[in-house]
Motif scaffolding. Structure first.
Motif, PDB file in Angstrom:
ATOM      1  N   LEU A  41      40.292   2.251 -30.603  1.00 43.54           N
ATOM      2  CA  LEU A  41      39.410   3.224 -29.985  1.00 43.54           C
ATOM      3  C   LEU A  41      40.180   4.367 -29.326  1.00 43.54           C
ATOM      4  N   ASN A  42      41.160   4.060 -28.504  1.00 39.79           N
ATOM      5  CA  ASN A  42      41.958   5.121 -27.887  1.00 39.79           C
ATOM      6  C   ASN A  42      42.700   5.931 -28.942  1.00 39.79           C
ATOM      7  N   LYS A  43      43.302   5.233 -29.886  1.00 36.55           N
ATOM      8  CA  LYS A  43      44.139   5.887 -30.894  1.00 36.55           C
ATOM      9  C   LYS A  43      43.352   6.876 -31.738  1.00 36.55           C
ATOM     10  N   ILE A  44      42.175   6.477 -32.207  1.00 38.89           N
ATOM     11  CA  ILE A  44      41.434   7.346 -33.116  1.00 38.89           C
ATOM     12  C   ILE A  44      40.873   8.575 -32.408  1.00 38.89           C
ATOM     13  N   PRO A  64      33.620  -4.876 -21.267  1.00 39.73           N
ATOM     14  CA  PRO A  64      33.253  -5.893 -22.260  1.00 39.73           C
ATOM     15  C   PRO A  64      33.049  -7.270 -21.631  1.00 39.73           C
ATOM     16  N   THR A  65      32.488  -8.181 -22.466  1.00 39.11           N
ATOM     17  CA  THR A  65      32.173  -9.507 -21.946  1.00 39.11           C
ATOM     18  C   THR A  65      32.831 -10.632 -22.738  1.00 39.11           C
ATOM     19  N   PRO A  72      42.642  -6.249 -24.311  1.00 39.34           N
ATOM     20  CA  PRO A  72      42.498  -4.897 -23.758  1.00 39.34           C
ATOM     21  C   PRO A  72      42.476  -3.809 -24.825  1.00 39.34           C
ATOM     22  N   TYR A  73      41.636  -2.806 -24.579  1.00 38.08           N
ATOM     23  CA  TYR A  73      41.457  -1.637 -25.450  1.00 38.08           C
ATOM     24  C   TYR A  73      40.734  -1.979 -26.754  1.00 38.08           C
ATOM     25  N   CYS A  74      40.088  -3.139 -26.806  1.00 41.42           N
ATOM     26  CA  CYS A  74      39.325  -3.530 -27.988  1.00 41.42           C
ATOM     27  C   CYS A  74      37.836  -3.601 -27.655  1.00 41.42           C
ATOM     28  N   GLU A 120      36.189  -0.561 -22.088  1.00 46.78           N
ATOM     29  CA  GLU A 120      36.995  -0.822 -23.284  1.00 46.78           C
ATOM     30  C   GLU A 120      38.029   0.283 -23.493  1.00 46.78           C
ATOM     31  N   ILE A 121      37.615   1.546 -23.362  1.00 43.74           N
ATOM     32  CA  ILE A 121      38.534   2.672 -23.466  1.00 43.74           C
ATOM     33  C   ILE A 121      38.917   3.100 -22.054  1.00 43.74           C
TER      34      ILE A 121
END
Length: 273
Positions: A41-44, A64-65, A72-74, A120-121
């Motif tokens: 997510l961060n990368k794109i 997230p849950t 992390p970051y997913c 998430e991000i």
């Protein structure tokens, strides 16, 4: 993601628009398609990573849950695949479709927002996905030239199915988070379309989503939009709950492919065209 890919929205906003770009019909821009996976997510979005990823604090009632909480970051959802066009200004001397005048052809894509608020991000600038995605839209899609040529984007939004999994969440906390989401995007969107929650045919103790909860949450969001003049003037609310009650489901939350095709092709594409 299902609505975007099963209906023709992906073909309309990404594939069709990309073809128009290649033959010079998307105005003075050159576009590329960007695709990612649940942990991209961060990368794109070309966003820097925060120095330390911080889990959601209990008082936030945020995602997230599950998978995203442990990674992390997913994103939580295994089918969460961002996909969109990224366009930059380009001097374009190509004729559009055999010399025809350039047309206003919509472009865009899918950037996942799984909750009304989630972390998430995360970046050095913002802790929430919602603030970071809005910042991306403002930076990449709302440049002065983009706004001059296209205007700000029409944003399709809607959360609730995932929010119901958050421990201790109430209608009040959910509504507070939805208000944050809408106010955040009101600055970067020309118009916002809120897609209400679907409803399960039969309640199941294994799942927090119930018919009554989705009814309460939809009603609360509608009342909030109607009571806020700024939101009311720039929003469309599409209720799907009652129709979903009578439609075939493939599991507790998701409906069959015909549902997403009908909703996307017959209702949403005409609204954003």
């Amino acid at each position: 993601g299902r609505l975007f890919r099963i209906s023709n929205i992906e073909k309309f906003l990404v594939e069709g628009a990309l073809r128009m770009s290649h033959v010079g019909c998307l105005g003075p821009f050159s576009c590329i398609e960007k695709r990612g996976y649940r942990c991209d997510l961060n990368k794109i979005l070309d966003l820097a990573y925060a120095e330390t990823w911080v889990p959601p604090r209990p008082h936030m009632f945020a995602g997230p849950t599950n998978f995203g909480l442990d990674n992390p970051y997913c994103a939580d959802g295994s089918g969460t695949f961002p996909q969109f066009l990224q366009c930059i200004p380009e001097i374009n001397e190509r004729d559009c479709v055999g010399g025809a005048s350039r047309m206003k052809y919509r472009y865009g894509g899918f950037i996942p927002l799984e909750y009304a608020i989630d972390v998430e991000i995360q970046t050095p600038e913002f802790q929430t996905t919602q603030a970071n995605v809005a910042s991306f839209i403002n930076r990449d899609w709302n440049t002065p030239l983009m706004v001059q040529e296209w205007g700000k984007p029409i944003c399709l939004l809607g959360t609730g199915n995932h929010d119901s999994r958050i421990k201790g969440v109430t209608t009040g906390y959910y509504l507070r988070n939805v208000k944050f989401l809408l106010e955040t995007f009101s600055h970067v969107c020309e118009h916002m379309i809120w897609i209400g929650n679907t409803a399960n045919k039969k309640d199941d103790d294994k799942y927090p989503q119930t018919k009554e909860l989705m009814k309460q949450w939809d009603a609360a969001v509608k009342r909030m939009i109607e009571a806020e003049p700024t939101l009311r003037d720039m929003m469309t609310f599409i209720e799907v709950r009652r129709a979903a009650l009578r439609w075939p489901h493939v599991d507790h939350i998701h409906l069959d492919e015909a549902w997403y095709k009908k909703l996307g092709n017959e209702l949403l594409i005409p609204l954003i065209r």
